[in-house]
Design a protein around this motif. Sequence first.
Motif, mmCIF file in Angstrom:
data_model
loop_
_atom_site.group_PDB
_atom_site.id
_atom_site.type_symbol
_atom_site.label_atom_id
_atom_site.label_comp_id
_atom_site.label_asym_id
_atom_site.label_seq_id
_atom_site.Cartn_x
_atom_site.Cartn_y
_atom_site.Cartn_z
ATOM 1 N N ALA A 285 5.163 23.716 71.058
ATOM 2 C CA ALA A 285 6.292 23.331 70.567
ATOM 3 C C ALA A 285 7.189 24.374 69.888
ATOM 4 C CB ALA A 285 6.351 21.945 69.820
ATOM 5 N N THR A 286 6.423 25.366 69.264
ATOM 6 C CA THR A 286 6.955 26.333 68.228
ATOM 7 C C THR A 286 7.140 27.690 69.050
ATOM 8 O OG1 THR A 286 4.887 26.695 67.351
ATOM 9 C CG2 THR A 286 6.323 24.965 66.492
ATOM 10 N N ALA B 92 6.718 30.472 72.759
ATOM 11 C CA ALA B 92 7.232 30.809 73.989
ATOM 12 C C ALA B 92 5.830 31.411 74.708
ATOM 13 C CB ALA B 92 8.321 31.564 74.313
ATOM 14 N N PHE B 93 5.080 30.671 75.084
ATOM 15 C CA PHE B 93 3.670 31.022 75.845
ATOM 16 C C PHE B 93 4.047 30.844 77.342
ATOM 17 C CE2 PHE B 93 -0.634 31.202 77.032
ATOM 18 C CZ PHE B 93 -1.143 32.307 76.112
ATOM 19 N N PRO B 94 3.796 31.575 78.064
ATOM 20 C CA PRO B 94 4.076 31.661 79.540
ATOM 21 C C PRO B 94 3.111 30.525 80.396
ATOM 22 C CG PRO B 94 2.711 33.726 79.323
ATOM 23 C CD PRO B 94 3.101 33.087 77.877
ATOM 24 N N GLY B 95 3.666 29.903 81.276
ATOM 25 C CA GLY B 95 2.688 29.168 82.095
ATOM 26 C C GLY B 95 3.050 27.427 81.630
ATOM 27 N N ILE B 96 3.666 27.273 80.430
ATOM 28 C CA ILE B 96 3.176 25.853 79.991
ATOM 29 C C ILE B 96 4.798 25.242 79.567
ATOM 30 C CG2 ILE B 96 0.991 26.224 79.241
ATOM 31 C CD1 ILE B 96 1.969 26.737 76.408
ATOM 32 N N ALA B 97 5.675 25.862 80.486
ATOM 33 C CA ALA B 97 7.204 25.481 80.056
ATOM 34 C C ALA B 97 7.492 23.863 79.909
ATOM 35 C CB ALA B 97 8.252 25.947 80.827
ATOM 36 N N VAL B 98 7.008 23.054 80.744
ATOM 37 C CA VAL B 98 7.121 21.820 80.723
ATOM 38 C C VAL B 98 6.290 21.144 79.745
ATOM 39 C CG1 VAL B 98 7.086 19.537 81.936
ATOM 40 C CG2 VAL B 98 7.900 21.806 83.203
ATOM 41 N N VAL C 151 7.738 15.433 71.173
ATOM 42 C CA VAL C 151 6.991 14.684 70.265
ATOM 43 C C VAL C 151 7.462 14.846 68.981
ATOM 44 C CG1 VAL C 151 4.745 14.532 69.401
ATOM 45 C CG2 VAL C 151 4.946 14.433 72.084
ATOM 46 N N ASP C 152 7.657 16.118 68.667
ATOM 47 C CA ASP C 152 8.227 16.447 67.204
ATOM 48 C C ASP C 152 9.526 15.551 66.927
ATOM 49 O OD1 ASP C 152 8.577 18.762 65.093
ATOM 50 O OD2 ASP C 152 10.507 18.440 65.945
#
Length: 263
Positions: A147-148, A150-156, A164-165
């Motif tokens: 949630a904090t 920008a890691f690729p492959g997990i956008a959704v 959730v935050d």
Amino acid sequence: MTSIDLTGRTALVTGGAQGLGEAMAIALAGAGATVMIADIQDSGEQTAKALGPEHGFVKLDVTDEAAWDAAVTQTVAQLGGLDILVNNAGVEITSLITEVQVADIQKMLDVNVLGTTLGLKHGLRAMRPGGVAGRGGAIVNVASVAATIAFPGIAVYSATKSAVDRLTRVAAMESGKLGYGVRVNCVYPGLVPTAMGIGLANDVAGIGLFESAEAAVGAVVELTPAGRLGQVEDMADAVVFLASDAARFITGAGLPVDGGMGM
């Protein structure tokens, strides 16, 4: 400082059959709480039995409102109350944005957002004055370092954990304004080598973002000032803290448990 002693309190942990949820249930029980493990997997019954005879298991699909009502009712009846709710159940499906499937988007929205929202709804209704438990308490939602950053492959997945935050903060505000006596917080776990974490590493390698799962893990460690992956106990201890009187003046907060990765 107030010691972390949850003796006499009851807790409901979703997704408690394995992984982070199992560790959270074990830690809560270790601090003295009586725990109801809630999971869609029947193996949660064995997890509960391993905790001891005073603990319990209830089948729960977090996307099913009737199942939530039944789970809370059973928890209060069997354990004598509901003081702590841990909304841990979640799902992650790896995909590049250009390849994401509608069914996968819907599943993550249903489990991660709808499931957490229903947990908040039924947890607050049970814990507030006049509810079936009615003595206040604490809700801890499990978000993610995703949630904090920008890691690729997990956008959704990242989007749902950002939701959730936001749910956490609004729920905390409503609870306070309406005098529910329920603190609502969330944690942002870093990558942990559970089945989900290992699966993520394999998946991002499989879609070509990294040369191998080991390279993906190495990239995460490189981004983490603490220099290691998280362990389930790291996440569980943070949940116990937020559920305890040691966190009595903390509500509407998001606690990073990520070794500094998301700072």
